[in-house]
Design a protein around this motif. Structure first.
Motif, PDB file in Angstrom:
ATOM      1  N   SER A 116     -44.532-110.741 -54.949  1.00 55.97           N
ATOM      2  CA  SER A 116     -43.920-111.230 -55.291  1.00 55.97           C
ATOM      3  C   SER A 116     -42.847-110.364 -55.859  1.00 55.97           C
ATOM      4  CB  SER A 116     -43.846-112.461 -56.204  1.00 55.97           C
ATOM      5  OG  SER A 116     -44.403-111.628 -57.510  1.00 55.97           O
ATOM      6  N   ASP A 117     -41.516-110.876 -55.904  1.00 56.53           N
ATOM      7  CA  ASP A 117     -40.643-109.683 -56.619  1.00 56.53           C
ATOM      8  C   ASP A 117     -41.086-109.511 -57.939  1.00 56.53           C
ATOM      9  OD1 ASP A 117     -38.941-110.217 -54.542  1.00 56.53           O
ATOM     10  OD2 ASP A 117     -37.830-111.957 -55.761  1.00 56.53           O
ATOM     11  N   SER A 118     -41.280-109.860 -59.290  1.00 55.76           N
ATOM     12  CA  SER A 118     -42.488-110.087 -60.364  1.00 55.76           C
ATOM     13  C   SER A 118     -43.250-108.623 -59.609  1.00 55.76           C
ATOM     14  CB  SER A 118     -42.838-111.063 -60.833  1.00 55.76           C
ATOM     15  OG  SER A 118     -41.803-111.705 -60.862  1.00 55.76           O
ATOM     16  N   ASP A 119     -44.482-108.742 -59.042  1.00 57.99           N
ATOM     17  CA  ASP A 119     -45.445-107.576 -58.757  1.00 57.99           C
ATOM     18  C   ASP A 119     -44.314-106.761 -58.490  1.00 57.99           C
ATOM     19  OD1 ASP A 119     -47.110-109.812 -58.775  1.00 57.99           O
ATOM     20  OD2 ASP A 119     -47.164-110.485 -56.847  1.00 57.99           O
ATOM     21  N   TYR A 120     -43.358-106.609 -57.721  1.00 53.15           N
ATOM     22  CA  TYR A 120     -43.242-104.880 -57.299  1.00 53.15           C
ATOM     23  C   TYR A 120     -42.404-104.503 -58.370  1.00 53.15           C
ATOM     24  CZ  TYR A 120     -42.940-105.885 -52.144  1.00 53.15           C
ATOM     25  OH  TYR A 120     -43.933-106.048 -51.249  1.00 53.15           O
ATOM     26  N   ALA A 121     -41.857-105.856 -59.205  1.00 51.60           N
ATOM     27  CA  ALA A 121     -40.976-105.178 -61.024  1.00 51.60           C
ATOM     28  C   ALA A 121     -42.114-104.322 -61.732  1.00 51.60           C
ATOM     29  CB  ALA A 121     -40.724-106.509 -61.244  1.00 51.60           C
ATOM     30  N   VAL A 122     -43.310-104.815 -62.113  1.00 56.02           N
ATOM     31  CA  VAL A 122     -44.286-104.566 -62.953  1.00 56.02           C
ATOM     32  C   VAL A 122     -44.854-102.713 -62.022  1.00 56.02           C
ATOM     33  CG1 VAL A 122     -46.534-105.057 -63.244  1.00 56.02           C
ATOM     34  CG2 VAL A 122     -45.083-106.692 -62.960  1.00 56.02           C
ATOM     35  N   ARG A 123     -44.802-103.093 -60.970  1.00 57.90           N
ATOM     36  CA  ARG A 123     -45.309-102.006 -60.424  1.00 57.90           C
ATOM     37  C   ARG A 123     -44.783-100.875 -60.341  1.00 57.90           C
ATOM     38  NH1 ARG A 123     -49.016 -99.406 -56.904  1.00 57.90           N
ATOM     39  NH2 ARG A 123     -47.864 -98.144 -55.431  1.00 57.90           N
ATOM     40  N   ILE A 124     -43.392-101.058 -60.534  1.00 58.56           N
ATOM     41  CA  ILE A 124     -41.696-100.117 -61.192  1.00 58.56           C
ATOM     42  C   ILE A 124     -42.533 -99.391 -62.253  1.00 58.56           C
ATOM     43  CG2 ILE A 124     -39.450 -99.629 -61.471  1.00 58.56           C
ATOM     44  CD1 ILE A 124     -39.043-101.296 -59.364  1.00 58.56           C
ATOM     45  N   VAL A 125     -42.331-100.712 -63.197  1.00 60.52           N
ATOM     46  CA  VAL A 125     -42.890-100.127 -65.005  1.00 60.52           C
ATOM     47  C   VAL A 125     -43.373 -99.189 -64.954  1.00 60.52           C
ATOM     48  CG1 VAL A 125     -43.144-101.139 -66.560  1.00 60.52           C
ATOM     49  CG2 VAL A 125     -41.516-102.079 -65.725  1.00 60.52           C
ATOM     50  N   LEU A 126     -44.563 -99.781 -64.336  1.00 65.08           N
ATOM     51  CA  LEU A 126     -46.346 -98.908 -64.213  1.00 65.08           C
ATOM     52  C   LEU A 126     -46.237 -97.658 -63.612  1.00 65.08           C
ATOM     53  CD1 LEU A 126     -48.870-101.775 -63.376  1.00 65.08           C
ATOM     54  CD2 LEU A 126     -48.736-100.953 -65.697  1.00 65.08           C
ATOM     55  N   MET A 127     -45.222 -97.718 -62.890  1.00 62.90           N
ATOM     56  CA  MET A 127     -45.358 -96.145 -62.172  1.00 62.90           C
ATOM     57  C   MET A 127     -44.476 -95.353 -63.206  1.00 62.90           C
ATOM     58  SD  MET A 127     -44.738 -96.424 -58.445  1.00 62.90           S
ATOM     59  CE  MET A 127     -45.367 -95.199 -58.069  1.00 62.90           C
ATOM     60  N   THR A 128     -43.477 -96.073 -63.762  1.00 62.56           N
ATOM     61  CA  THR A 128     -42.995 -94.813 -64.991  1.00 62.56           C
ATOM     62  C   THR A 128     -43.909 -94.794 -65.627  1.00 62.56           C
ATOM     63  OG1 THR A 128     -40.762 -96.176 -64.660  1.00 62.56           O
ATOM     64  CG2 THR A 128     -40.743 -94.921 -66.467  1.00 62.56           C
ATOM     65  N   LYS A 129     -45.055 -95.663 -66.151  1.00 62.15           N
ATOM     66  CA  LYS A 129     -45.108 -95.018 -68.067  1.00 62.15           C
ATOM     67  C   LYS A 129     -46.339 -94.381 -66.992  1.00 62.15           C
ATOM     68  CE  LYS A 129     -44.983 -99.635 -70.002  1.00 62.15           C
ATOM     69  NZ  LYS A 129     -43.954 -98.198 -70.957  1.00 62.15           N
TER      70      LYS A 129
END
Length: 401
Positions: A116-129
């Motif tokens: 889902s879009d939320s899954d992609y969004a979570v991935r972006i935040v995690l990649m940042t961290k």
């Protein structure tokens, strides 16, 4: 021989779980000598052997939970998307971002899952961290157009705001608005939070105006940030206007009404008597973290009420938390003690600021505060504060002009 026998016994006990995979066996001798292996095996025998338990037993960040997932499937078990999301959420709560990112990678790389879009969004935040802003940017740019949604845009905006990359955040914010996507309050809250964190509080109201222009419904955090920005600039009269607006917001229930009433008590300076003071303390206890007015706002309002003891309590609570103090926190408490003419406390806060690792600075606020020292006749403390600003690379004779 006894040690060898014990070692083989322990290894056999652990073979049923995936804690010790082929990639981890070179570390067995080290784990055995430290006692870690025997501890993990005891826990294996005591805990449920489900996927989440196996993943959470892989504690060291350098170890991979991908192996655990692969072994789980090879044993004939199924992994549902909802299960992966739940485990990822718990890992993020535990600040185990690398392992949460591995869960995300598994979801994306296996075609049977409908991400889902939320899954992609979570991935972006995690990649940042885990890998930094650059990696998150590259990942976002590589997403298909269908995945560049409000949620993924806001996730990248969150990363920029957290890193205080103001220009990048503002450019992305404009791009989001031009995209004609349907936005929620969360996108605007990210910008408001960033402006508060970098000391550009005057821009918060501009974001609120844009939110209203686009007819986006504000949430509790929108109002919280808006009120706090007014408190930070000592525009207490505007706080009452915001509270009046909030009363007509149909999106909140009884708890929200209690929040408004509490804030009104702070604003109505002339009506706070001793009897109400006790109920005020009890009301504060009843406010949930989600509804909480920021500490800075409380300090400023208590200063207006002349409640030095209450300011002392709030400040003591704030410095005892693990949260890193910002220059805005110090400016707020110094302003409050100056309003009350508390010379001793002003000196103590300056000393605390000197000892802190805080390096950010709010230029305009520091200049106003430095002038305030002179206005109230705290000449010696004005000199101390000027030296503090120089120490924090914020020389008032240069950058504060």
């Amino acid at each position: 021989m006894a040690s060898r026998s014990l070692f083989l016994t322990l290894r056999r006990k652990c073979s049923a779980s995936s804690v010790v995979s082929n990639t981890l066996r070179p570390n067995l001798s080290r784990l055995f000598s430290s006692g870690a292996l025997s501890t993990e095996c005891v826990q294996d025998s005591q805990e449920n052997d489900d996927l989440k338990s196996r993943i959470f037993r892989v504690r060291l960040p350098k170890r991979s939970v991908t192996n655990v997932l692969q072994n789980w499937v090879s044993e004939g078990n199924q992994i549902t998307l909802s299960e992966l999301r739940h485990i990822s959420k718990d890992l993020r709560k535990s600040q185990r971002y690398k392992h949460a990112l591995e869960i995300s990678e598994w979801m994306v790389s296996h075609g049977e899952y409908e991400v889902s879009d939320s899954d992609y969004a979570v991935r972006i935040v995690l990649m940042t961290k885990v890998f930094g802003i650059d990696s998150a940017e590259r990942y976002f740019e590589g997403l298909p157009l269908t995945a560049k949604t409000t949620e993924t845009y806001t996730a990248l905006l969150h990363s920029y705001a957290g890193a205080k990359l103001t220009e990048k955040a503002e450019d992305l914010y404009e791009k989001i608005k031009e995209s004609k996507l349907s936005l929620s309050a969360l996108t605007y809250n990210e910008m408001m939070t960033m402006y508060m964190s970098v000391g550009q509080v005057e821009k918060v109201s501009l974001v609120v105006e844009e939110l209203k222009r686009q007819k986006v419904a504000p949430d509790i955090f929108t109002y919280n940030l808006w009120i706090s920005s007014c408190a930070a600039t000592l525009k207490i009269d505007q706080v009452q206007q915001i509270l009046d607006e909030m009363r007509y917001d149909l999106g909140f229930g009884e708890d929200w009404e209690r929040y408004i009433n509490l804030t009104n008590i702070y604003v109505s300076v002339g009506h706070l008597v001793n009897a109400e003071s006790n109920s005020l303390v009890e009301a504060e206890k009843g406010i949930t973290q989600r509804e909480w007015i920021t500490y800075d706002f409380l300090i400023i309002l208590h200063a207006g009420l002349g409640n030095k003891d209450r300011i002392d309590q709030i400040w003591k609570s704030l410095i005892m938390t693990r949260q890193k103090m910002t220059s805005r926190n110090y400016i707020c408490i110094l302003s409050s003690y100056l309003m009350l003419g508390q010379l001793k406390e002003v000196g103590e806060v300056i000393d605390q600021w000197k000892q802190s690792t805080t390096t950010d600075s709010v230029v305009s606020a520091c200049k106003r505060l430095l002038n305030a020292f002179t206005d109230v006749g705290f000449t010696e403390k004005a000199h101390d504060f000027k030296m503090l600003l120089i120490q924090k690379n914020c020389d008032p004779t240069n950058s504060l002009e």
